[in-house]
Write a protein that holds these residues in place. Sequence first.
Motif, PDB file in Angstrom:
ATOM      1  N   ARG A   1     -55.383 -15.899  63.349  1.00  0.00           N
ATOM      2  CA  ARG A   1     -55.157 -15.415  61.985  1.00  0.00           C
ATOM      3  C   ARG A   1     -56.451 -14.851  61.415  1.00  0.00           C
ATOM      4  O   ARG A   1     -57.536 -15.070  61.940  1.00  0.00           O
ATOM      5  CB  ARG A   1     -54.654 -16.551  61.090  1.00  0.00           C
ATOM      6  CG  ARG A   1     -53.406 -17.236  61.611  1.00  0.00           C
ATOM      7  CD  ARG A   1     -53.001 -18.376  60.715  1.00  0.00           C
ATOM      8  NE  ARG A   1     -51.990 -19.226  61.348  1.00  0.00           N
ATOM      9  CZ  ARG A   1     -51.594 -20.383  60.861  1.00  0.00           C
ATOM     10  NH1 ARG A   1     -52.127 -20.851  59.743  1.00  0.00           N
ATOM     11  NH2 ARG A   1     -50.664 -21.101  61.497  1.00  0.00           N
ATOM     12  N   GLN A   2     -56.287 -14.147  60.320  1.00  0.00           N
ATOM     13  CA  GLN A   2     -57.448 -13.627  59.613  1.00  0.00           C
ATOM     14  C   GLN A   2     -57.661 -14.430  58.332  1.00  0.00           C
ATOM     15  O   GLN A   2     -56.699 -14.845  57.676  1.00  0.00           O
ATOM     16  CB  GLN A   2     -57.245 -12.151  59.258  1.00  0.00           C
ATOM     17  CG  GLN A   2     -57.009 -11.259  60.465  1.00  0.00           C
ATOM     18  CD  GLN A   2     -57.060  -9.790  60.115  1.00  0.00           C
ATOM     19  OE1 GLN A   2     -58.124  -9.260  59.808  1.00  0.00           O
ATOM     20  NE2 GLN A   2     -55.924  -9.128  60.151  1.00  0.00           N
TER      21      GLN A   2
ATOM     22  N   THR B   1     -59.576 -16.912  61.987  1.00  0.00           N
ATOM     23  CA  THR B   1     -59.293 -18.340  61.938  1.00  0.00           C
ATOM     24  C   THR B   1     -58.369 -18.685  63.096  1.00  0.00           C
ATOM     25  O   THR B   1     -57.364 -18.005  63.312  1.00  0.00           O
ATOM     26  CB  THR B   1     -58.610 -18.725  60.612  1.00  0.00           C
ATOM     27  OG1 THR B   1     -59.486 -18.420  59.532  1.00  0.00           O
ATOM     28  CG2 THR B   1     -58.268 -20.203  60.582  1.00  0.00           C
TER      29      THR B   1
ATOM     30  N   LYS C   1     -58.092 -15.204  54.613  1.00  0.00           N
ATOM     31  CA  LYS C   1     -57.455 -14.541  53.478  1.00  0.00           C
ATOM     32  C   LYS C   1     -58.425 -13.561  52.831  1.00  0.00           C
ATOM     33  O   LYS C   1     -59.581 -13.875  52.550  1.00  0.00           O
ATOM     34  CB  LYS C   1     -57.009 -15.578  52.447  1.00  0.00           C
ATOM     35  CG  LYS C   1     -56.173 -14.978  51.324  1.00  0.00           C
ATOM     36  CD  LYS C   1     -55.639 -16.051  50.400  1.00  0.00           C
ATOM     37  CE  LYS C   1     -54.776 -15.432  49.300  1.00  0.00           C
ATOM     38  NZ  LYS C   1     -54.238 -16.457  48.377  1.00  0.00           N
TER      39      LYS C   1
ATOM     40  N   GLU D   1     -41.183 -16.971  59.353  1.00  0.00           N
ATOM     41  CA  GLU D   1     -42.548 -16.985  58.819  1.00  0.00           C
ATOM     42  C   GLU D   1     -42.682 -18.013  57.701  1.00  0.00           C
ATOM     43  O   GLU D   1     -43.693 -18.728  57.623  1.00  0.00           O
ATOM     44  CB  GLU D   1     -42.921 -15.599  58.304  1.00  0.00           C
ATOM     45  CG  GLU D   1     -43.230 -14.590  59.396  1.00  0.00           C
ATOM     46  CD  GLU D   1     -43.756 -13.284  58.835  1.00  0.00           C
ATOM     47  OE1 GLU D   1     -44.843 -13.286  58.224  1.00  0.00           O
ATOM     48  OE2 GLU D   1     -43.063 -12.260  58.998  1.00  0.00           O
TER      49      GLU D   1
ATOM     50  N   LYS E   1     -44.755 -11.051  66.632  1.00  0.00           N
ATOM     51  CA  LYS E   1     -46.094 -11.309  66.086  1.00  0.00           C
ATOM     52  C   LYS E   1     -46.358 -12.804  65.896  1.00  0.00           C
ATOM     53  O   LYS E   1     -47.517 -13.247  65.940  1.00  0.00           O
ATOM     54  CB  LYS E   1     -46.284 -10.571  64.766  1.00  0.00           C
ATOM     55  CG  LYS E   1     -45.510 -11.127  63.593  1.00  0.00           C
ATOM     56  CD  LYS E   1     -45.840 -10.358  62.328  1.00  0.00           C
ATOM     57  CE  LYS E   1     -45.094 -10.925  61.131  1.00  0.00           C
ATOM     58  NZ  LYS E   1     -45.412 -10.187  59.891  1.00  0.00           N
TER      59      LYS E   1
ATOM     60  N   ARG F   1     -54.424  -4.213  57.143  1.00  0.00           N
ATOM     61  CA  ARG F   1     -54.642  -5.602  57.532  1.00  0.00           C
ATOM     62  C   ARG F   1     -55.050  -5.705  59.002  1.00  0.00           C
ATOM     63  O   ARG F   1     -55.968  -6.446  59.351  1.00  0.00           O
ATOM     64  CB  ARG F   1     -53.355  -6.391  57.266  1.00  0.00           C
ATOM     65  CG  ARG F   1     -53.471  -7.881  57.308  1.00  0.00           C
ATOM     66  CD  ARG F   1     -52.317  -8.541  56.577  1.00  0.00           C
ATOM     67  NE  ARG F   1     -51.007  -8.053  56.953  1.00  0.00           N
ATOM     68  CZ  ARG F   1     -50.213  -7.363  56.139  1.00  0.00           C
ATOM     69  NH1 ARG F   1     -50.581  -7.074  54.900  1.00  0.00           N
ATOM     70  NH2 ARG F   1     -49.019  -6.950  56.548  1.00  0.00           N
TER      71      ARG F   1
ATOM     72  N   ARG G   1     -45.072 -21.362  57.232  1.00  0.00           N
ATOM     73  CA  ARG G   1     -45.919 -21.572  56.051  1.00  0.00           C
ATOM     74  C   ARG G   1     -45.632 -22.910  55.380  1.00  0.00           C
ATOM     75  O   ARG G   1     -46.530 -23.521  54.790  1.00  0.00           O
ATOM     76  CB  ARG G   1     -45.691 -20.455  55.037  1.00  0.00           C
ATOM     77  CG  ARG G   1     -46.211 -19.102  55.453  1.00  0.00           C
ATOM     78  CD  ARG G   1     -45.820 -18.046  54.451  1.00  0.00           C
ATOM     79  NE  ARG G   1     -46.123 -16.704  54.915  1.00  0.00           N
ATOM     80  CZ  ARG G   1     -45.644 -15.587  54.358  1.00  0.00           C
ATOM     81  NH1 ARG G   1     -44.823 -15.684  53.321  1.00  0.00           N
ATOM     82  NH2 ARG G   1     -45.964 -14.408  54.824  1.00  0.00           N
TER      83      ARG G   1
ATOM     84  N   THR H   1     -49.778 -15.060  65.870  1.00  0.00           N
ATOM     85  CA  THR H   1     -50.301 -15.588  64.602  1.00  0.00           C
ATOM     86  C   THR H   1     -50.012 -17.072  64.427  1.00  0.00           C
ATOM     87  O   THR H   1     -50.770 -17.773  63.751  1.00  0.00           O
ATOM     88  CB  THR H   1     -49.705 -14.816  63.422  1.00  0.00           C
ATOM     89  OG1 THR H   1     -48.267 -14.954  63.427  1.00  0.00           O
ATOM     90  CG2 THR H   1     -50.072 -13.341  63.488  1.00  0.00           C
ATOM     91  N   GLU H   2     -48.926 -17.573  65.032  1.00  0.00           N
ATOM     92  CA  GLU H   2     -48.556 -18.977  64.837  1.00  0.00           C
ATOM     93  C   GLU H   2     -48.698 -19.799  66.116  1.00  0.00           C
ATOM     94  O   GLU H   2     -49.369 -20.828  66.125  1.00  0.00           O
ATOM     95  CB  GLU H   2     -47.109 -19.061  64.310  1.00  0.00           C
ATOM     96  CG  GLU H   2     -46.870 -18.316  63.016  1.00  0.00           C
ATOM     97  CD  GLU H   2     -47.669 -18.847  61.842  1.00  0.00           C
ATOM     98  OE1 GLU H   2     -48.087 -20.028  61.880  1.00  0.00           O
ATOM     99  OE2 GLU H   2     -47.890 -18.085  60.879  1.00  0.00           O
TER     100      GLU H   2
END
Length: 575
Positions: free
Chosen positions: A515-516, A527, A518, A451, A505, A295, A455, A509-510
Amino acid sequence: MEQLPARARIAVCGLGYFHLYANGKRVDDQEFAPAPTNYTSTLGCDTTYPVWEERAGYRCLYLEYDLLPCLTQGENVLGFHLGNGWFHQTRRNAEGAFLYGFPKLRYELALAWPDGKTALIESGPETLWKPSGILQNNLFYGETQDLALLQEDWCSPAAPLTGWQPARPSHAPQTQLTKQECPPDKVLRTLKPCLLAETAGRKLYDCGENISGCVPSDCPHRERLGYTGDGQLTCEAAMLTLDVKGLYEKWYQDILDSQGADTGHIPHTAPFLGGGGGPGGWGGAVYLLPMAFHRIYGDKSLLEKGYPAMIRWLEYMDSRSEDGIVVREEEGGWCLGEWSAPGPQEDMIPAEFVNTYYYIQGLKACREAAALLDREAPAWLEERIRASEEALLRRYFDPQTGDFCSGRGAANAFARILHLGDARTKENLIAKYRAATTLDTGIFGTPILLEQLFREGEADLAYRLLTSQGPASFARTKQAGATTLWEAWDGSSSHNHPMFGSVVKLLFTEILGIRQKKGSCGFRDITLAPAQIPALQWAEGQIRTPAGTVHVRWDRTPQGTLAITSRLPPDAKDS
């Protein structure tokens, strides 16, 4: 040597650790070489927990050096300083003793001259040895030195040979000899410690900071082992913030080598040197690490290498299951689930629930890996996913309340990730932590909870828990003067353990929202979607990816929206 060669390459395997000298000078600046591995069989070692089977692979690493810059016309002297390292452990303060043999050396020096002449010089009876001024050396208890025995010119052509004798022949370990490719340990900076006290000839110094430890390991002062649980938890955070690709390539080979040859069990440490843990959160490193590696780096090589081991581990987990629930590990071991949550172990989420969660996630990862590698997934895969998910519902879901495990810890977050439960499961999860002033989760539940809250669109709640100041909080450890993360929230155990650092992380990411898309990998399709957290007015940071550096800054406008500025790699797409 009448004429200098055009080429001089030496390959060295010195166990446990070695320094290489030529004509009185160090040839390189590497330390703790070769890197530790599963040198050879540990059956019969005095281990804290029983060892029931051989490992899948044994290997010792050798290093290669270009000696040409070190050689001169005339006489040249090569010297090796050998230490015990992990190979010959005479004393250890945790997890038993692993004695592979006495220190030993193998080298081959290949010389080639411009006229085509070649020579090969190997270790053998012509190699001489003598004890050094280091009388004892141990990774856990330090060194005892007698400076009166120090011979500074011991590796120079003019050095006397008094006390030297022919080296003794020794059987090589039953192992595979492999060239070391991982990044070396080196001295990067020098600290000047402060003298705190002197008592009975002993001096106590303070370096001002914790100065040892690496990802992956548990702690630099107690076991000092590559725990698979700690390592898998923190691997994404490390990959996003540090130059660790080569490290994880090496460590994943250690995990594969450490797998049980008969059962497929993934032990709690790699290289395998004992240690407690559980089959899911620790053993799951066999799939969690290569999936994260793919990933982050866009590299399927670890998945290619590890896919058969993943299948064997899934078969192992099935063999330790009853009615779809993972219920046991190896005889005499711990079989942990959650770890280091506040309160007694019996108040944590049931171990069977956590281990079955990681089993299900492993089954799904195997399905994804098979697709990525264009391989046919095992015929039993989907049925085992169904059976274990239904088993979790039967045993741990309360249809009256919508809770899993009576709402203990982050059980509902585990379930939500698996898409189990109903609308009440989400509602109960959010309501519980909105009313909480501190965390009640351990090393696995903490990142899973936070996490999942992000979400679920609960970024503000996740941020509040991250910055809470209750008894189980990151702020509490900082207020206590900590400069590194603790093993337990209350500080009752190690004060230098990495596993709670998995949440680092989330800063990228947040909070920054890097982000990547999907289905993408290697940050080729990015993204930018920073979390909406009213308490934050701005954030800025960057990560280095295989595609290049991603830099993001956002500022909250007077209207409450986020103004985002970014610098992306030239070939990366912004979705």
